[in-house]
Scaffold this motif. Structure first.
Motif, short mmCIF file in Angstrom:
data_model
loop_
_atom_site.label_atom_id
_atom_site.label_comp_id
_atom_site.label_asym_id
_atom_site.label_seq_id
_atom_site.Cartn_x
_atom_site.Cartn_y
_atom_site.Cartn_z
N HIS A 174 0.83 -1.21 0.00
CA HIS A 174 0.00 0.00 0.00
C HIS A 174 0.87 1.26 0.00
O HIS A 174 0.53 2.25 -0.66
CB HIS A 174 -0.92 0.01 1.22
N THR A 175 1.97 1.25 0.71
CA THR A 175 2.84 2.43 0.72
C THR A 175 3.52 2.59 -0.63
O THR A 175 3.73 3.72 -1.10
CB THR A 175 3.89 2.32 1.84
N TRP A 176 3.88 1.46 -1.26
CA TRP A 176 4.47 1.56 -2.60
C TRP A 176 3.49 2.17 -3.59
O TRP A 176 3.88 2.93 -4.47
CB TRP A 176 4.89 0.17 -3.08
N GLN A 177 2.22 1.82 -3.46
CA GLN A 177 1.22 2.37 -4.36
C GLN A 177 1.10 3.88 -4.24
O GLN A 177 0.64 4.55 -5.17
CB GLN A 177 -0.13 1.69 -4.09
N ASP A 178 1.50 4.42 -3.09
CA ASP A 178 1.51 5.87 -2.91
C ASP A 178 2.87 6.48 -3.22
O ASP A 178 3.11 7.66 -2.91
CB ASP A 178 1.12 6.22 -1.46
N GLY A 179 3.77 5.69 -3.79
CA GLY A 179 5.05 6.22 -4.23
C GLY A 179 6.13 6.25 -3.18
O GLY A 179 7.20 6.82 -3.40
N VAL A 180 5.91 5.62 -2.02
CA VAL A 180 6.93 5.56 -0.97
C VAL A 180 7.57 4.18 -1.04
O VAL A 180 6.98 3.19 -0.64
CB VAL A 180 6.32 5.83 0.42
N TRP A 218 6.57 4.39 7.87
CA TRP A 218 5.26 4.61 8.49
C TRP A 218 4.23 3.73 7.81
O TRP A 218 4.19 3.65 6.59
CB TRP A 218 4.88 6.09 8.36
N ALA A 219 3.40 3.04 8.58
CA ALA A 219 2.31 2.22 8.06
C ALA A 219 1.01 2.97 8.29
O ALA A 219 0.49 3.02 9.41
CB ALA A 219 2.29 0.85 8.74
N GLU A 220 0.46 3.55 7.24
CA GLU A 220 -0.65 4.48 7.35
C GLU A 220 -1.93 3.84 7.89
O GLU A 220 -2.66 4.46 8.69
CB GLU A 220 -0.95 5.07 5.97
N GLY A 266 -2.98 0.72 13.31
CA GLY A 266 -3.43 1.54 14.44
C GLY A 266 -4.83 2.07 14.20
O GLY A 266 -5.12 3.23 14.51
N PHE A 267 -5.71 1.20 13.65
CA PHE A 267 -7.08 1.60 13.31
C PHE A 267 -7.10 2.81 12.38
O PHE A 267 -7.98 3.66 12.46
CB PHE A 267 -7.90 1.89 14.58
N GLY A 268 -6.12 2.86 11.47
CA GLY A 268 -6.06 3.94 10.50
C GLY A 268 -5.34 5.17 10.97
O GLY A 268 -5.15 6.11 10.19
N LEU A 269 -4.91 5.22 12.23
CA LEU A 269 -4.20 6.38 12.74
C LEU A 269 -2.71 6.35 12.40
O LEU A 269 -2.03 7.36 12.54
CB LEU A 269 -4.36 6.48 14.27
N GLY A 270 -2.23 5.20 11.95
CA GLY A 270 -0.83 5.08 11.57
C GLY A 270 0.05 4.57 12.69
O GLY A 270 -0.13 4.94 13.86
N ILE A 271 1.02 3.72 12.34
CA ILE A 271 1.96 3.13 13.29
C ILE A 271 3.34 3.14 12.63
O ILE A 271 3.47 2.82 11.45
CB ILE A 271 1.55 1.68 13.65
N THR A 304 -8.97 -9.06 15.63
CA THR A 304 -7.99 -9.80 16.44
C THR A 304 -7.47 -9.01 17.64
O THR A 304 -6.93 -9.61 18.57
CB THR A 304 -6.79 -10.20 15.58
N GLY A 305 -7.61 -7.70 17.63
CA GLY A 305 -7.01 -6.89 18.68
C GLY A 305 -5.51 -6.73 18.56
O GLY A 305 -4.87 -6.15 19.44
N ALA A 306 -4.92 -7.24 17.46
CA ALA A 306 -3.48 -7.11 17.22
C ALA A 306 -3.21 -5.76 16.57
O ALA A 306 -2.99 -5.66 15.37
CB ALA A 306 -2.97 -8.25 16.35
N VAL A 307 -3.24 -4.69 17.38
CA VAL A 307 -3.07 -3.34 16.87
C VAL A 307 -1.63 -3.15 16.41
O VAL A 307 -0.69 -3.42 17.16
CB VAL A 307 -3.45 -2.30 17.94
N GLY A 308 -1.46 -2.69 15.17
CA GLY A 308 -0.12 -2.57 14.62
C GLY A 308 0.50 -3.91 14.33
O GLY A 308 1.72 -4.01 14.21
#
Length: 918
Positions: A61-67, A72-74, A77-82, A452-456
């Motif tokens: 997914h990060t590659w698809q945005d050119g990174v 950073w994993a956007e 963290g429930f979409g807040l980023g980790i 699963t509760g496995a945040v990040g």
């Protein structure tokens, strides 16, 4: 350097090493049965496989945005980023992403990474054995390494792709060191650097162990060869490997204070040691009726026995040199390099195996960083390396000792291959998920965390930024993700009267247009972490974490503005990037220079050609592989179990206890009946979901006293390390428990109970048939740890089974101490009387009951156990006390049991009279 006797060699006119074509394909051929078990169907249903699959998807997914080099994993963290990729080694996810870019769907690309790891490790072990021992030893070493039980467990059961890949680079590192000291050429320093780089970018704990292995092996070879050039090349290769990977490990190490790395150790390593008998056991058949079938953490019985024969070869060589220096009366001639390598691999295997046993606990406490390894079986990947080389040595060494003809050596080689592969047949029937060709979208990533509760992608949130108070449990963005709407990072960020528009939402870049009636603090739905920078209308502004939530906050003045956020490297990360870039440029320059000279990279001018296998010999190996594949296909029931839907065949004690309508206990492997204070006991429970579960239930094992008080407990947040929401209703889950007995536990009989509870609501699930303590799964007798030993002898016998072996008086406590022993079965409902009598036989006071505050009646005593019974005497006139009467009686009828003295003579009133004179 004179060639080793193990490697048949002959000089060549060209003076170059030229491998035969079949020789280059042998690692692929050796690994074929494993690849055949992996490739068809869906992914193996492993404990950690889904986590690494999600991480690979997030990398893409990060590659698809050119990174292309993300930190950073956007979407985590429930979409807040980790900041996942600051700390999680990225190589496995890079490989999956590259295969995906090549046109493979994500599931196939993920399998491709497994296959790359399989081939890398097999080829490395082959060349490690082949370089000094010959191609036959290389074949045996590669087979021993690839089919080591721990390797197959990681591939088909555990699913830690990062650790598996890190182990695969270890043989190449050892091979490079041996070649450095054999040839003194720089090219092997390069391969050492690349092997260490691969390990450092794959798995943190394995990388530390690999660095230790390289250091000790390098010093060993330097000592036996006295090669200063080899030492400098090995040091240079190691430093180059550190520089090539510095862009990852430097920030991961030095920026650890920004996340909760103190939580990375989820359990105490002391509870994870492996029993010696399990360490050398044969692998049992896997149960296809289980989600997580039992897979012992064994090194492999065949590998261990063959390695022991290899160590015997070294012993024979050493004895021969000691008794007849300079002769070869044993038939073995080893160079210093071979002897040093062999001694290292023997010591290395023994040390790594020792570190997995409880005997090594003092070393775990002494050596730094070991507590972060958490699982002693991590050493097994390196133990397998040492054992594999010794397996190759066993083949060629004993062939030489026994002076076998060429045909017999070929047969012995194929026999070793069949034994190693055949012992692993039980592990080549992985349980797989249904094939799923759908890509993993950002919504699927968030859905995984919610379910699963496995945040990040971690169970303890160790990669969550430290500015978050408590656990990260939800975010306003979850509904946007699950509904497929654009993610609104301005949700709740603007004050009344303000307007905002999101212009750009990418992996590490966001833009907003804001209209504010007055200056305001804009708090975005994005976690703060060092590296986030902001500009308002092109002017840099400070960012800070919001107290408590850890969200990123920016001060924006009144008016209409454009807010631009980017995640960039901190100065530390820039320095690490520059160091790695310089190292990669230096490497590219050296390789390019060698290519322009149009000659092989640093091959020596005079060299011997190592003979490879002929096509006929390769055909023999192919026949062995096809035989293994044929047996696997023709006799699956011989090498695997299949428990019916409501049974767990491996359970030694079947049970049936339902916890409401959610979970059923199918059976247990019970704990031992006796234990000592301070000791830990093990019990295995077998569970099944009665319906698809939405709640992730936890389970517990309690040690309960007869009065219901729990004296020890152990809880499992995810039984079998699998959340209950992931349990398939037709399969069972094997859940091992380890319970520590308190050092102060009384030496009495306790009850063991298993239970299920909802950790969120704090509610216990009722167990049928209605036990308030859960399901009873056995009893445990705690043995006396220490205390006053009774004197030898017998004071009295009551009935046929109860003996009074000693009587003492504790003056300080004003208490009588009795020592009892039961030699046979007795009925329940018995008690002990202690009467204080005057000289007329009148009872002045009494202290009736059973030992340990009435918790340990005679029918519960462990046969043969000496039970210490401390009785506080009533406060009476000591001067009037003439004797104390002791005896046993039935609670219901009050009838005393017949009593005799030590000589067998009946006692009056069935009571032993003891005179105490304090």
């Amino acid at each position: 350097m004179r060639p080793s006797w193990f490697s048949p060699t002959r000089p060549t006119a060209a003076g170059r090493v030229r491998l035969r074509w079949p020789d280059a394909w042998l690692p692929w051929l050796i690994a074929l049965p494993i690849a055949w078990a992996l490739w068809p169907g869906g992914l193996p249903n492993t404990a950690d496989g889904r986590v690494h699959f999600i991480r690979a998807a997030e990398m893409i997914h990060t590659w698809q945005d050119g990174v292309w080099l993300p930190r950073w994993a956007e979407n985590l963290g429930f979409g807040l980023g980790i900041p996942l990729f600051v700390y999680a080694p990225p190589l496995p996810y890079f490989l999956t992403g590259l295969l995906h870019l090549a046109g493979l769907d994500l599931e196939t690309a993920f399998k491709g990474t497994w296959l790359l790891g399989l081939w890398t490790g097999t080829a490395g072990a082959y060349h490690l054995g082949r370089s000094r021992l010959g191609w036959r030893a290389g074949v045996v070493a590669a087979t021993a390494f690839a089919y080591a039980p721990i390797q197959l467990r990681e591939l088909f059961i555990q699913g830690n792709q990062a650790q598996y890949l890190a182990w695969a680079f270890a043989p190449w590192a050892a091979w490079s060191l041996i070649r450095i000291f054999e040839t003194g050429r720089r090219r092997y320093a390069l391969t050492l650097a690349l092997a260490l780089t691969g390990t450092l970018l794959s798995h943190n704990a394995a990388a530390l162990l690999a660095m230790g292995m390289v250091a000790v092996l390098g010093l060993t070879l330097s000592g036996v060869t006295r090669s200063l050039r080899g030492l400098w090349l090995s040091v240079g290769g190691s430093v180059l490997g550190l520089l090539l990977s510095a862009w990852f490990w430097v920030p991961a190490l030095l920026e650890g204070q920004y996340v909760h790395l103190d939580k990375i150790v989820a359990s105490d390593f002391r509870q994870r040691f492996i029993p010696l008998e399990e360490l050398v056991a044969l692998s049992p058949p896997l149960d296809t009726g289980a989600i997580n079938p039992y897979f012992p953490l064994t090194l492999g019985a065949v590998q261990v026995w063959m390695a022991a024969l290899g160590a015997g070869v070294l012993l024979a060589w050493g004895v021969g040199r000691l008794l007849r220096p300079g002769s070869s009366w044993t038939g073995i001639r080893l160079e210093k390099l071979d002897g040093g390598s062999g001694l290292f691999f023997v010591a290395f295997s023994l040390f790594c195996g020792f570190m997995a046993l409880a005997w090594s606990e003092p070393l775990w406490d002494l050596l730094p960083f070991l507590e972060f390894f958490e699982w002693p079986f991590r050493w097994h990947g390196f133990t397998a390396l040492g054992l594999s080389w010794l397996c190759g040595l066993a083949l060629v060494g004993w062939s030489r000792l026994l002076r076998l003809p060429a045909a017999a050596i070929e047969g012995a080689t194929m026999l070793c291959v069949l034994l190693l592969m055949g012992s692993a047949l039980v592990n080549l029937y992985p349980h797989k998920l249904a094939p799923n060709r759908q890509e993993v979208t950002p919504a699927d990533v968030v859905r995984f965390e919610v379910r699963t509760g496995a945040v990040g992608t971690t169970s303890l949130g160790e990669f969550n930024p430290i500015w978050i108070e408590g656990a990260l449990q939800d975010s306003p963005l979850v509904q946007d993700y699950l509904a497929g709407r654009p993610v609104d990072r301005l949700a709740g960020a603007l004050p009344d009267g303000a307007e905002g528009e999101q212009l750009l939402n990418r992996a590490q870049e966001h833009r907003f247009r804001l209209r504010l009636p007055q200056p305001a603090t804009v708090t975005l739905q994005l976690l703060y972490f060092p590296g986030w920078v902001a500009w308002v209308d092109g002017e840099p502004v400070a960012v800070r974490p919001q107290p408590g939530t850890g969200l990123l906050a920016v001060e924006v003045p009144a008016g209409e503005h454009e807010l631009w956020l980017r995640f960039i490297d901190t100065p530390l990360r820039w320095m690490a990037d520059l160091a790695s870039a310089a190292a990669w440029l230096l490497l590219a320059f050296w390789v390019g220079l060698a290519l322009m000279q149009r000659r092989p990279l640093s091959w020596p001018r005079r060299r011997l050609q190592i003979q490879g296998p002929t096509w006929g010999q390769v055909a023999s190996l192919l026949g062995c592989v096809l035989l293994i594949l044929g047996v696997r296909a023709a006799f699956p029931d011989r090498f695997r179990l299949e428990s019916p839907p409501d049974q767990a065949l491996p359970a030694s004690r079947p049970l049936r206890a339902d916890f409401e309508d959610q979970i059923r206990l199918l059976g247990v492997d019970p704990a031992p009946e006796t234990a000592w204070p301070g000791e830990a006991i093990s019990l295995v429970a077998y569970w099944r979901a009665l319906q698809p579960l939405e709640t992730d239930y936890a389970v517990y094992l309690h040690l309960d006293a007869p009065d219901g008080q729990t004296v020890a407990t152990t809880d499992l947040r995810h039984p079998g390390d699998i959340p209950t929401s992931d349990w398939a209703t037709g399969l069972y889950v094997r859940s091992p428990f380890r319970l520590a007995i308190p050092a102060e536990a009384w030496p009495i009989r306790y009850d063991l109970h298993l239970g299920v509870y909802d950790p969120v609501q704090g509610r216990n699930l009722a167990a049928s048939p209605g036990s308030q303590w859960g399901a009873s799964v056995g009893q445990l007798w705690v043995m006396p740890a220490h205390g006053s030993e009774p004197s030898a002898g017998l004071w009295a016998r009551f009935g046929e089974a109860i003996q009074l072996v000693d009587v003492k008086y504790d003056l300080e406590l004003s208490a009588l101490v009795l020592y009892w022993r039961r030699e046979g079965p007795v009925p329940d409902g018995l008690s002990i009387f202690v009467h204080l009598l005057d000289d007329q036989g009148v009872v002045l006071g009494q202290a009736d009951g059973v030992p340990y505050q009435n918790l340990y009646p005679p029918d519960a005593w462990w046969p043969g156990q000496v039970v210490e019974d401390v009785r506080a005497l009533p406060h009476v006139d000591v001067a009037r006390t003439a004797a104390i009467a002791l005896g046993v009686y039935e609670l219901g009828s009050g009838r005393r049991w017949p009593a005799v003295d030590s000589q067998g003579q009946p006692l009056a009133d069935d009571a032993l009279l003891v005179r105490i004179h304090p």
